[in-house]
Every structure is written in structure tokens, then in C-alpha cells.
Design a protein around this motif. Sequence first.
Motif, PDB file in Angstrom:
ATOM      1  N   ILE A 217     -18.344 -15.564  23.717  1.00  0.00           N
ATOM      2  CA  ILE A 217     -19.257 -14.804  22.872  1.00  0.00           C
ATOM      3  C   ILE A 217     -18.444 -14.111  21.785  1.00  0.00           C
ATOM      4  O   ILE A 217     -17.416 -13.482  22.065  1.00  0.00           O
ATOM      5  N   ALA A 218     -18.912 -14.245  20.550  1.00  0.00           N
ATOM      6  CA  ALA A 218     -18.264 -13.560  19.433  1.00  0.00           C
ATOM      7  C   ALA A 218     -19.336 -13.068  18.475  1.00  0.00           C
ATOM      8  O   ALA A 218     -20.450 -13.596  18.438  1.00  0.00           O
ATOM      9  N   GLY A 219     -18.997 -12.043  17.696  1.00  0.00           N
ATOM     10  CA  GLY A 219     -19.906 -11.522  16.691  1.00  0.00           C
ATOM     11  C   GLY A 219     -19.647 -12.189  15.351  1.00  0.00           C
ATOM     12  O   GLY A 219     -18.496 -12.358  14.944  1.00  0.00           O
ATOM     13  N   ALA A 220     -20.700 -12.550  14.649  1.00  0.00           N
ATOM     14  CA  ALA A 220     -20.561 -13.284  13.386  1.00  0.00           C
ATOM     15  C   ALA A 220     -19.792 -12.492  12.335  1.00  0.00           C
ATOM     16  O   ALA A 220     -19.147 -13.088  11.457  1.00  0.00           O
ATOM     17  N   GLY A 225     -12.297 -13.231  14.955  1.00  0.00           N
ATOM     18  CA  GLY A 225     -12.686 -13.380  16.348  1.00  0.00           C
ATOM     19  C   GLY A 225     -13.491 -14.637  16.580  1.00  0.00           C
ATOM     20  O   GLY A 225     -13.327 -15.311  17.605  1.00  0.00           O
ATOM     21  N   CYS A 226     -14.365 -14.974  15.643  1.00  0.00           N
ATOM     22  CA  CYS A 226     -15.140 -16.216  15.766  1.00  0.00           C
ATOM     23  C   CYS A 226     -14.217 -17.429  15.753  1.00  0.00           C
ATOM     24  O   CYS A 226     -14.423 -18.376  16.516  1.00  0.00           O
ATOM     25  N   ALA A 227     -13.221 -17.412  14.886  1.00  0.00           N
ATOM     26  CA  ALA A 227     -12.287 -18.538  14.812  1.00  0.00           C
ATOM     27  C   ALA A 227     -11.509 -18.686  16.109  1.00  0.00           C
ATOM     28  O   ALA A 227     -11.322 -19.807  16.615  1.00  0.00           O
ATOM     29  N   ARG A 228     -11.039 -17.567  16.671  1.00  0.00           N
ATOM     30  CA  ARG A 228     -10.300 -17.642  17.934  1.00  0.00           C
ATOM     31  C   ARG A 228     -11.195 -18.147  19.059  1.00  0.00           C
ATOM     32  O   ARG A 228     -10.793 -19.004  19.859  1.00  0.00           O
ATOM     33  N   SER A 230     -13.889 -19.964  18.836  1.00  0.00           N
ATOM     34  CA  SER A 230     -14.214 -21.370  18.604  1.00  0.00           C
ATOM     35  C   SER A 230     -13.067 -22.281  19.029  1.00  0.00           C
ATOM     36  O   SER A 230     -13.282 -23.338  19.635  1.00  0.00           O
ATOM     37  N   GLU A 231     -11.846 -21.862  18.727  1.00  0.00           N
ATOM     38  CA  GLU A 231     -10.675 -22.654  19.109  1.00  0.00           C
ATOM     39  C   GLU A 231     -10.561 -22.761  20.634  1.00  0.00           C
ATOM     40  O   GLU A 231     -10.284 -23.838  21.175  1.00  0.00           O
ATOM     41  N   ILE A 232     -10.782 -21.642  21.318  1.00  0.00           N
ATOM     42  CA  ILE A 232     -10.705 -21.658  22.774  1.00  0.00           C
ATOM     43  C   ILE A 232     -11.808 -22.525  23.360  1.00  0.00           C
ATOM     44  O   ILE A 232     -11.576 -23.347  24.257  1.00  0.00           O
ATOM     45  N   ALA A 233     -13.023 -22.381  22.845  1.00  0.00           N
ATOM     46  CA  ALA A 233     -14.157 -23.155  23.357  1.00  0.00           C
ATOM     47  C   ALA A 233     -13.929 -24.649  23.210  1.00  0.00           C
ATOM     48  O   ALA A 233     -14.333 -25.441  24.069  1.00  0.00           O
ATOM     49  N   ALA A 234     -13.279 -25.036  22.122  1.00  0.00           N
ATOM     50  CA  ALA A 234     -13.037 -26.460  21.886  1.00  0.00           C
ATOM     51  C   ALA A 234     -12.019 -27.042  22.864  1.00  0.00           C
ATOM     52  O   ALA A 234     -11.994 -28.261  23.070  1.00  0.00           O
ATOM     53  N   CYS A 235     -11.214 -26.188  23.486  1.00  0.00           N
ATOM     54  CA  CYS A 235     -10.136 -26.670  24.357  1.00  0.00           C
ATOM     55  C   CYS A 235     -10.483 -26.626  25.842  1.00  0.00           C
ATOM     56  O   CYS A 235      -9.836 -27.311  26.639  1.00  0.00           O
ATOM     57  N   ILE A 236     -11.453 -25.803  26.231  1.00  0.00           N
ATOM     58  CA  ILE A 236     -11.853 -25.707  27.641  1.00  0.00           C
ATOM     59  C   ILE A 236     -12.947 -26.733  27.902  1.00  0.00           C
ATOM     60  O   ILE A 236     -13.974 -26.733  27.220  1.00  0.00           O
ATOM     61  N   PRO A 237     -12.760 -27.637  28.857  1.00  0.00           N
ATOM     62  CA  PRO A 237     -13.693 -28.759  29.037  1.00  0.00           C
ATOM     63  C   PRO A 237     -15.146 -28.363  29.234  1.00  0.00           C
ATOM     64  O   PRO A 237     -16.046 -29.021  28.718  1.00  0.00           O
ATOM     65  N   ARG A 238     -15.422 -27.289  29.970  1.00  0.00           N
ATOM     66  CA  ARG A 238     -16.805 -26.934  30.302  1.00  0.00           C
ATOM     67  C   ARG A 238     -17.192 -25.609  29.646  1.00  0.00           C
ATOM     68  O   ARG A 238     -17.783 -24.739  30.271  1.00  0.00           O
ATOM     69  N   ALA A 239     -16.856 -25.493  28.362  1.00  0.00           N
ATOM     70  CA  ALA A 239     -17.105 -24.250  27.626  1.00  0.00           C
ATOM     71  C   ALA A 239     -18.122 -24.461  26.527  1.00  0.00           C
ATOM     72  O   ALA A 239     -18.278 -25.553  25.988  1.00  0.00           O
ATOM     73  N   LEU A 241     -19.916 -21.984  23.082  1.00  0.00           N
ATOM     74  CA  LEU A 241     -19.726 -20.798  22.250  1.00  0.00           C
ATOM     75  C   LEU A 241     -21.065 -20.258  21.783  1.00  0.00           C
ATOM     76  O   LEU A 241     -21.935 -21.018  21.356  1.00  0.00           O
ATOM     77  N   ALA A 242     -21.224 -18.940  21.860  1.00  0.00           N
ATOM     78  CA  ALA A 242     -22.419 -18.266  21.331  1.00  0.00           C
ATOM     79  C   ALA A 242     -21.973 -17.236  20.299  1.00  0.00           C
ATOM     80  O   ALA A 242     -21.145 -16.365  20.600  1.00  0.00           O
TER      81      ALA A 242
END
Length: 273
Positions: A217-220, A225-228, A230-239, A241-242
Motif C-alpha cells: 500500500i502506498a499513497g499517490a 514511496g509509490c516507486a519503491r 511498485s518495484e517490490i510488488a513486481a519482484c514478489i511472486p504473490r504480491a 499493489l494498491a
Amino acid sequence: MTAVDVDGLRWEVRTRGTGTPLLLLHGFTGRGTAWGAHAAALARDHRVVVVDLPGHGRSATPRDPRRASVERSADDLATILDRLSAAPADVLGYSLGARIALRLAVAHSDHVRRLVLESPSAGIADPVARAERAAADEARATRLERDGIEAFVLEWEREPVFASHAVMDPARRARLRAGRLRNTPEGLAASLRGAGQGGMEPLHDALPDIHARTLLIAGALDRAGCARASEIAACIPRARLAIIENAGHTPHLEAPKTFRRLVTDFLEEDNVA
């Protein structure tokens, strides 16, 4: 249970409710009680475990700041969950707490059922940038010890990442400041030196090995913070992003109803692939 000793360090630990264990990890300058109404609401369906991180609230301040590190804190929390017979637990962490939660999921995967990361970071991968951050945190800790908690909190609240707090309800801002002021210079300085991003082992390479279902979860309004996140979400298989509109680094404070709905809906989902 209100005090747990782990390898000589006293942790403040509180539990409430019944059901699937849910560990809540606050951010820098916070304490367990900072979760406020969120903790009470989540305790209706979960056994909520709330801690004060080292150097914060009623938990002890270690003499060696390395004892407050992200890595040692994650190890301690695994021990605490074991003592409470609360593993595996769902884990929700904000900012500093999200970094510790991420480390817990990497180093103690059997202790994490589901993972919610609010405004997270996986650390600083570039060694030069990491050293610069460590130096900046050391300088900040030195000013904190020299000038005291009130001056530090005023400086901290002026950080650009908190600019969106200007439109928050004044009473909520006052409660947030009062909570920050209840910390000690020694405790926050130890956390800066031991648990800052400059001293944290980067976790980017380990993210693909996290198999817990994960919500980020990140604030627009928090673009970095959104970029970080998003990067983490793209790397975790079952993640997934909101992004919460009209919120910055602290969605749980700036958009509490939306934040809580996202968290509760995620934790209540059937455990499917």
C-alpha cells in the motif's frame, strides 16, 4: 503480556482479540499504540500482537545501536511470535515497520502467513547511496542528542515526505506529534543509527523468494514511496499493489477508512493461489 526479554533486550508486547495472529509494526518515531482504532478494529477478527520497536515507546534502548537493527529486530520478533504461540502470523508494517516485516518474511518465512507492507523499502542497493544515507542518519542522530526531542520532532515533521499532513485534521496531527514527543532522544538516535536504511542489508535479491501473499500500500502523493512499493510488488511472486489517492506516506492516517478496508479485505480473502 507486556514485557518480553529477548537476548537481554526488553520488548513491550501487547495482545488483544482472538483468531489468526496479526503482528502490527509501527514506523520510526511511533509506538504500538499509534495504530489506534486500526488495532481495535482488526482485533475483532484477529489475535492482534502489537509491539514497541527498540528505542521506541516502552521497549528498551540498546547500548549498541546494532542491536536495534532491522535484522536483529526481525530475529527477535520471530522469537516473540514463538513464545506467544502466534506463528505463522499475518504481518502488517508501516515504513520502518514494513522494512522489518519484509526482513521477517525473508529470514523467517515460516513465521509469516500473509504480508501487508505500507510505504515500504527494500533498502538501498547502491553502496555509495547507502553510505550517504548512513552518514545523514548519523548527523541527524547527533543533532537529536544535542538539541533534544522537541527540536527533532519539529525538524522531522518538516520532511517533504510528510507535506501531505498539512491537510490532515488538526486534532489528529496533534495526537501524532504528542506520540512522537513521548519518545526519548537516546531511543530514536539508536534507531536511526541501527535501523536506518543506511545500515540495512538490501533485500532486493531476496524478494523473489518470498512466497507469502503480499499486499503493498502506498499513497499517490508519495511519489518516491509509490516507486519503491511498485518495484517490490513486481519482484514478489504473490504480491499486488494498491495506490491510495489523496494520501502521502501515511495512508493509515490520511485515508484510514480506505486503508482499513484494503487490509481487512486482503486478510479475509480465501487462501487461493
